[in-house]
Design a protein around this motif. Structure first.
Motif, PDB file in Angstrom:
ATOM      1  N   ALA A  30       0.834  -1.208   0.000  1.00  0.00           N
ATOM      2  CA  ALA A  30       0.000   0.000   0.000  1.00  0.00           C
ATOM      3  C   ALA A  30       0.867   1.257   0.000  1.00  0.00           C
ATOM      4  O   ALA A  30       0.598   2.203  -0.742  1.00  0.00           O
ATOM      5  CB  ALA A  30      -0.935  -0.011   1.202  1.00  0.00           C
ATOM      6  N   ARG A  31       1.924   1.263   0.815  1.00  0.00           N
ATOM      7  CA  ARG A  31       2.794   2.442   0.889  1.00  0.00           C
ATOM      8  C   ARG A  31       3.631   2.606  -0.379  1.00  0.00           C
ATOM      9  O   ARG A  31       4.024   3.715  -0.735  1.00  0.00           O
ATOM     10  CB  ARG A  31       3.675   2.378   2.120  1.00  0.00           C
ATOM     11  N   LYS A  32       3.897   1.507  -1.058  1.00  0.00           N
ATOM     12  CA  LYS A  32       4.606   1.597  -2.343  1.00  0.00           C
ATOM     13  C   LYS A  32       3.702   2.260  -3.379  1.00  0.00           C
ATOM     14  O   LYS A  32       4.143   3.083  -4.173  1.00  0.00           O
ATOM     15  CB  LYS A  32       5.020   0.204  -2.802  1.00  0.00           C
ATOM     16  N   LYS A  33       2.422   1.902  -3.351  1.00  0.00           N
ATOM     17  CA  LYS A  33       1.450   2.456  -4.301  1.00  0.00           C
ATOM     18  C   LYS A  33       1.069   3.893  -3.929  1.00  0.00           C
ATOM     19  O   LYS A  33       0.915   4.747  -4.788  1.00  0.00           O
ATOM     20  CB  LYS A  33       0.209   1.565  -4.314  1.00  0.00           C
ATOM     21  N   VAL A  34       0.899   4.159  -2.620  1.00  0.00           N
ATOM     22  CA  VAL A  34       0.510   5.488  -2.129  1.00  0.00           C
ATOM     23  C   VAL A  34       1.499   5.870  -1.021  1.00  0.00           C
ATOM     24  O   VAL A  34       1.256   5.618   0.152  1.00  0.00           O
ATOM     25  CB  VAL A  34      -0.939   5.482  -1.584  1.00  0.00           C
ATOM     26  N   PRO A  35       2.641   6.461  -1.374  1.00  0.00           N
ATOM     27  CA  PRO A  35       3.680   6.776  -0.387  1.00  0.00           C
ATOM     28  C   PRO A  35       3.211   7.687   0.751  1.00  0.00           C
ATOM     29  O   PRO A  35       3.806   7.674   1.830  1.00  0.00           O
ATOM     30  CB  PRO A  35       4.770   7.463  -1.209  1.00  0.00           C
ATOM     31  N   ALA A  36       2.159   8.457   0.536  1.00  0.00           N
ATOM     32  CA  ALA A  36       1.680   9.379   1.574  1.00  0.00           C
ATOM     33  C   ALA A  36       0.908   8.677   2.688  1.00  0.00           C
ATOM     34  O   ALA A  36       0.525   9.318   3.663  1.00  0.00           O
ATOM     35  CB  ALA A  36       0.798  10.458   0.940  1.00  0.00           C
ATOM     36  N   LEU A  37       0.685   7.367   2.580  1.00  0.00           N
ATOM     37  CA  LEU A  37       0.014   6.632   3.658  1.00  0.00           C
ATOM     38  C   LEU A  37       0.941   6.557   4.861  1.00  0.00           C
ATOM     39  O   LEU A  37       2.075   6.101   4.756  1.00  0.00           O
ATOM     40  CB  LEU A  37      -0.349   5.218   3.212  1.00  0.00           C
ATOM     41  N   ASN A  38       0.476   7.032   5.993  1.00  0.00           N
ATOM     42  CA  ASN A  38       1.283   7.050   7.209  1.00  0.00           C
ATOM     43  C   ASN A  38       0.616   6.242   8.313  1.00  0.00           C
ATOM     44  O   ASN A  38      -0.606   6.261   8.444  1.00  0.00           O
ATOM     45  CB  ASN A  38       1.481   8.497   7.695  1.00  0.00           C
ATOM     46  N   PRO A  39       1.416   5.558   9.138  1.00  0.00           N
ATOM     47  CA  PRO A  39       0.841   4.814  10.256  1.00  0.00           C
ATOM     48  C   PRO A  39       0.192   5.755  11.267  1.00  0.00           C
ATOM     49  O   PRO A  39       0.705   6.848  11.526  1.00  0.00           O
ATOM     50  CB  PRO A  39       2.037   4.114  10.883  1.00  0.00           C
ATOM     51  N   VAL A  40      -0.935   5.327  11.804  1.00  0.00           N
ATOM     52  CA  VAL A  40      -1.665   6.076  12.815  1.00  0.00           C
ATOM     53  C   VAL A  40      -1.871   5.139  14.010  1.00  0.00           C
ATOM     54  O   VAL A  40      -2.282   3.993  13.821  1.00  0.00           O
ATOM     55  CB  VAL A  40      -3.035   6.544  12.269  1.00  0.00           C
ATOM     56  N   PRO A  41      -1.598   5.598  15.235  1.00  0.00           N
ATOM     57  CA  PRO A  41      -1.811   4.730  16.398  1.00  0.00           C
ATOM     58  C   PRO A  41      -3.287   4.352  16.528  1.00  0.00           C
ATOM     59  O   PRO A  41      -4.170   5.177  16.336  1.00  0.00           O
ATOM     60  CB  PRO A  41      -1.378   5.585  17.593  1.00  0.00           C
ATOM     61  N   VAL A  42      -3.529   3.093  16.827  1.00  0.00           N
ATOM     62  CA  VAL A  42      -4.894   2.608  17.033  1.00  0.00           C
ATOM     63  C   VAL A  42      -4.846   1.588  18.171  1.00  0.00           C
ATOM     64  O   VAL A  42      -3.909   0.798  18.266  1.00  0.00           O
ATOM     65  CB  VAL A  42      -5.486   2.036  15.727  1.00  0.00           C
TER      66      VAL A  42
END
Length: 94
Positions: A30-42
């Motif tokens: 997913a991050r390779k396809k959309v580099p702006a995806l960032n981990p969010v604490p959950v």
């Protein structure tokens, strides 16, 4: 099983895949396809293994939620791992 409960939303459920290894490869792809995806604490709830990636650009954005449990996890009676992934796309306001 793959469902599309509403426009901009997709859910995937699988039974038997190794949870953490599957989630790590899913997040990397997913991050390779959309580099702006960032981990969010959950905080884990019913499923003890959870991850969330988000991208937000104004009112638009994409969220990837991953939930899973290995066999024997508290409250889970399944003999094999269970995994759920949900993607949500929020279109920008025009």
């Amino acid at each position: 099983m793959i469902t599309e409960p509403s426009p901009g939303e997709c859910e995937v459920f699988t039974y038997g895949a190794p949870v953490e290894r599957t989630f790590k490869s899913t997040m990397a792809a997913a991050r390779k396809k959309v580099p702006a995806l960032n981990p969010v604490p959950v905080t884990p709830g019913y499923d003890p293994i959870v991850h969330r990636l988000e991208t937000q650009e104004g009112p638009a954005g994409v969220t990837l939620d991953l939930h899973g449990a290995e066999p024997g996890a508290p409250g889970h009676m399944f003999r094999f791992p269970t995994l759920t992934a949900r993607t949500t796309r929020k279109p920008g306001i025009q």
